[in-house]
Scaffold this motif. Sequence first.
Motif, mmCIF file in Angstrom:
data_model
loop_
_atom_site.group_PDB
_atom_site.id
_atom_site.type_symbol
_atom_site.label_atom_id
_atom_site.label_comp_id
_atom_site.label_asym_id
_atom_site.label_seq_id
_atom_site.Cartn_x
_atom_site.Cartn_y
_atom_site.Cartn_z
ATOM 1 N N SER A 102 0.982 -1.253 -0.358
ATOM 2 C CA SER A 102 -0.181 -0.415 0.095
ATOM 3 C C SER A 102 0.804 1.458 -0.303
ATOM 4 C CB SER A 102 -0.959 -0.046 1.573
ATOM 5 O OG SER A 102 -2.073 -1.212 0.985
ATOM 6 N N MET A 106 1.473 3.895 -2.538
ATOM 7 C CA MET A 106 1.118 5.493 -2.194
ATOM 8 C C MET A 106 1.979 6.902 -3.203
ATOM 9 S SD MET A 106 -0.948 5.294 1.130
ATOM 10 C CE MET A 106 -1.241 6.775 1.512
ATOM 11 N N SER A 138 -7.266 5.163 -3.894
ATOM 12 C CA SER A 138 -8.268 4.048 -5.164
ATOM 13 C C SER A 138 -9.196 3.715 -4.802
ATOM 14 C CB SER A 138 -7.126 2.735 -4.751
ATOM 15 O OG SER A 138 -7.972 1.782 -5.996
ATOM 16 N N LEU A 164 -5.766 -4.364 -0.061
ATOM 17 C CA LEU A 164 -4.705 -3.027 -0.062
ATOM 18 C C LEU A 164 -6.185 -1.727 -0.201
ATOM 19 C CD1 LEU A 164 -2.501 -5.179 -2.188
ATOM 20 C CD2 LEU A 164 -2.164 -3.961 -0.325
ATOM 21 N N THR A 165 -6.975 -2.077 -1.127
ATOM 22 C CA THR A 165 -7.257 -0.533 -1.389
ATOM 23 C C THR A 165 -8.531 0.137 0.007
ATOM 24 O OG1 THR A 165 -9.435 -2.372 -1.414
ATOM 25 C CG2 THR A 165 -8.276 -1.592 -4.101
ATOM 26 N N THR A 167 -6.484 -0.219 3.382
ATOM 27 C CA THR A 167 -5.246 -0.190 3.820
ATOM 28 C C THR A 167 -5.217 1.687 2.912
ATOM 29 O OG1 THR A 167 -4.864 -1.493 4.263
ATOM 30 C CG2 THR A 167 -3.747 0.227 4.641
ATOM 31 N N THR A 168 -5.338 2.063 1.755
ATOM 32 C CA THR A 168 -3.946 2.629 1.282
ATOM 33 C C THR A 168 -5.725 4.074 1.138
ATOM 34 O OG1 THR A 168 -3.910 1.195 -0.570
ATOM 35 C CG2 THR A 168 -4.116 2.916 -1.225
ATOM 36 N N ASP A 169 -6.751 3.324 0.932
ATOM 37 C CA ASP A 169 -7.929 4.973 0.893
ATOM 38 C C ASP A 169 -7.901 5.647 2.233
ATOM 39 O OD1 ASP A 169 -8.735 3.388 -1.623
ATOM 40 O OD2 ASP A 169 -10.464 3.709 -1.045
ATOM 41 N N ALA A 172 -4.769 7.446 2.621
ATOM 42 C CA ALA A 172 -4.510 8.453 1.372
ATOM 43 C C ALA A 172 -5.461 9.467 1.767
ATOM 44 C CB ALA A 172 -5.009 8.410 0.111
ATOM 45 N N ARG A 321 1.933 3.878 -9.269
ATOM 46 C CA ARG A 321 1.230 2.845 -8.218
ATOM 47 C C ARG A 321 1.902 1.403 -8.684
ATOM 48 N NH1 ARG A 321 -2.712 3.468 -5.371
ATOM 49 N NH2 ARG A 321 -3.574 5.099 -6.049
ATOM 50 N N MET A 325 4.219 -0.216 -6.556
ATOM 51 C CA MET A 325 3.490 -1.950 -5.437
ATOM 52 C C MET A 325 5.066 -2.549 -5.348
ATOM 53 S SD MET A 325 -0.442 -1.179 -5.954
ATOM 54 C CE MET A 325 -0.771 -3.658 -5.103
#
Length: 408
Positions: A102, A106, A138, A164-165, A167-169, A172, A321, A325
Motif C-alpha cells: 500500500s 502511494m 484508490s 490493500l484498497t 488500507t490505501t484509501d 490517503a 502505483r 507496489m
Amino acid sequence: MYRVSPFVTRFARALLGGAILATVWVNLSPASYYDAIEFRLTDIALPAWLRPLPLALTPMSVVSDGLMAMFFFFIGKELWEALALPRGALHGRQAILPLGLSLGGMFGAGGVWMLAATLFETAEKASLGSGWQVPLGSDVVICFLVGRSLFGPGHPALHLLLVLTITTDILALLVLGLTRPLAALQPIWLGLPLGAALCIWATLGRTPLAASSERALRARQVLWPYVLAGLVSWLGVAASGLPPALGLLPIVPAIAHANHSFGLLAEVEELLHDPLNRLAHALVRPLTVVLFLFGLTRGGVDLAAFTPTTLVTLAGLWLGRPLGMLIVGLGLAAALGLRLPAGVSLRNIMAIAVIMTMGFTVPLVAIETALPGGVMQEAARLGLAISLLAGPVALVLAGAQRKAGKSP
C-alpha cells in the motif's frame, strides 16, 4: 475462504450509476448540472474560531463532507478489525507485506505525479508539486467489482485486494488532511474526537468484567451513545481543518466489538450482534444511496476537459502505483524473507497492481483541496475516469492468459 457480502457489488454499481448519470448531465447541460450540485441550501454564519467548517451548505458538500463520513466509518471499521483483532488480515506480522504494498503504491503514485507535473505544463496558478495527493487513493468498491470478476468470489487474492484498497484509501485521506496548509488547521479541536472516543470507551466500549451485571452488559448494546459520540467526533475533525469525511474514524476503536475478525466485509458478520457490527449493518442500505449521490455530485466528467493535468493524473495512477507496489512492496518482502499469502501467486500480485491503478472515490475527495479550482480539477477528474479503463484491460488480459494456458 470466507464469503464477501454481496452488498459491496451493489455499492460499486450505485457509485458508477451516479457517476454515469452525472457525466451525461454535465456534458448535455453543464450549467444546470453545476447549478444543481452547488446550489446553496443554506448559509451558516460562524465565528472566526470555527472558520474551517463550511460556511455554505450545498448538495456536494453535504454528501462529500457529511454523508461520506459514514462510508469511511464503514471501511475504517474493517481496517480496525483487521489490525487489532485475532485472525485479522493485518494482525501482527501479517501486516508487513500489505502495508508495504500500500505504501509503495502511494509513494510511487505521488512521486510520478510530481515528476510528470514538472515535465508537462499544467496550469499557471498551480504551485510546484501541487496535487500529488490526488492519485494516492484508490477505490474499494470498484476495485472489488473488477477483482471479483477476475479472481472469483472466494479467491485469496480478492481478499488481499480488499486489504490493500481499504488500507490505501484510509491512509490517503489521512495524508490529505495532514498535508493541508498549517493556516487551515486548528488542531486544538481534535480534543473533541479524542474526548468522545475516550468517554465512550470508558463507559461502554471496554471488555466487560466477568462479574459484570446483566444491566451493565445490556447497556453496552445500546447504540445511541455511540451515535452521539460520532457526531461530536465529526464536529471536532471538521473544525480542526482535516477532511470532515474522516470525522467518524476516531471513535471506531472505542466501540464495543466482536472478539475476533471473520474477514474483511465478511458476509457472516451480518449474524453478529456487537455494537460495532450492528452500526455497520445499519448503514448498508443508506450507503447504497450515499454512494449513488457521491457519484452524482462528484463524478460528473467533462469529456472536453483534457489538458496536461489529465496525463499527469494517469501517469501517477497507471505508472506510479504499480511500480511502487512492485518495487517497494515486493522488495520489502524479499528483504525480510516474507512469503506471499497462501493461495496468492506473483501473477496475482501483478493483477492486483493493475486493478489498483483505478482511482475514483478518494481521489475525487482529494481533488477539491489538492488542486486549484476550475479547469485543472476537471482535467484531473477526466483522468480519474479514464483510469477506470484499467479494469476492463485487466479482465481482458486475464482471459487471454487463461485461454493461452488451456491451449495445447
